[in-house]
Design an enzyme around this catalytic site. Structure first.
Site, PDB file in Angstrom:
ATOM      1  N   ASP A  48       0.836  -1.203   0.000  1.00  0.00           N
ATOM      2  CA  ASP A  48       0.000   0.000   0.000  1.00  0.00           C
ATOM      3  C   ASP A  48       0.875   1.260   0.000  1.00  0.00           C
ATOM      4  OD1 ASP A  48      -2.138  -1.697   0.339  1.00  0.00           O
ATOM      5  OD2 ASP A  48      -2.166  -1.444   2.514  1.00  0.00           O
TER       6      ASP A  48
HETATM    7  N1  URA Z   1      -1.277  -6.032   3.754  1.00  0.00           N
HETATM    8  C1  URA Z   1      -1.711  -4.763   3.846  1.00  0.00           C
HETATM    9  O1  URA Z   1      -2.713  -4.491   4.489  1.00  0.00           O
HETATM   10  N2  URA Z   1      -1.004  -3.797   3.206  1.00  0.00           N
HETATM   11  C2  URA Z   1       0.113  -4.035   2.495  1.00  0.00           C
HETATM   12  O2  URA Z   1       0.713  -3.105   1.955  1.00  0.00           O
HETATM   13  C3  URA Z   1       0.551  -5.358   2.425  1.00  0.00           C
HETATM   14  C4  URA Z   1      -0.156  -6.340   3.048  1.00  0.00           C
END
Ligand code: URA
Length: 238
Positions: free
Chosen positions: A105
């Site tokens: 993310d």
């Molecule tokens: N899980 C999440 O919630 N965010 C990420 O970036 C990777 C795994």
């Protein structure tokens, strides 16, 4: 070069995974010798001129595998229509089209692989690969033993139950906990959603390992080459 199906050729050139290449072809973004190709069957051979989005695509002989510590506020993609910084912008001095292997993310930090090896990318991002990935998170409140057991059984999310996962409380920060979460899938915002579901939303999230690869003490924004032995170990792991 032997004759290769167009989608395989694009994957080998590092344009995307084979499945991603099929989509790019369907979208009419690929030409072979000046003609737009939208069918899958076509084969290409030495001397054919292939372009994607108007740019010539060549087979790159050197395969690169890069381990980046992704900082927060950087997109896990190659380019952004809104001009935001992308992970590939952080890798300088590599003469190849690199692509992130999966995504973190925008606000997640930590270990992200980038490569120009489309076959490797396809293999490790395929849902059947199920490699363990470990994240460190600061969460609101302190998860209990019951929460740990719920993770071990799998957590019911809007898109179905997760595979069994591991939750460990490894430290405390005031009223909050530092936890490590290991999962074998890669659903969108999975760790955030799992922790939210047990009532401990995430304040910050960092990926610290991907199979046998560890982030170690690499600083945010810094990267290193992953050695061929490390890649071999990773792909043999499961
Ligand atoms: N899980 C999440 O919630 N965010 C990420 O970036 C990777 C795994």
């Amino acid at each position: 070069m032997e004759e290769l199906r167009l989608q395989k050729y694009l994957a080998q050139c590092g344009v995307s995974s084979r499945r991603g290449a099929e989509q790019i072809i369907q979208e009419g973004r690929v030409t072979v010798n000046g003609t737009v190709v939208t069918e899958m069957g076509i084969k290409v051979k030495k001397g054919d001129k292939v372009t994607v989005d108007g740019q010539i695509v060549k087979q790159e002989k050197i395969k690169y595998y890069i381990l980046l510590n992704k900082p927060a506020g950087v997109l896990s993609s190659v380019k952004d229509d809104r001009g935001r910084e992308c992970v590939v912008d952080l890798i300088e001095g590599i003469d190849a089209r690199l692509y992130p292997v999966g995504r973190l993310d925008y606000d997640t930090t930590g270990l992200l692989l980038l490569t120009n090896d489309g076959d490797f990318m396809q293999r490790v991002t395929h849902p059947s690969f199920e490699i363990w990935k470990t994240y460190q998170a600061v969460v609101k409140g302190v998860p209990t033993e019951t929460d740990v057991k719920r993770f071990a059984e799998g957590i019911m999310l809007d898109d179905g139950k997760t595979l069994p996962a591991v939750l460990d409380v490894v430290g405390y920060k005031g009223n909050n906990a530092i936890v490590e979460v290991s999962i074998r899938e890669g659903r969108n915002r999975q760790v955030r959603r799992m922790l939210e579901r047990i009532g401990h939303p995430v304040n910050s999230l960092k990926r610290i390992s991907f199979g046998s690869l560890e982030l170690g003490d690499l600083k945010p924004g810094k990267w290193r080459h992953v050695q061929p032995e490390e890649i071999a170990r990773l792909t043999e792991e499961r």
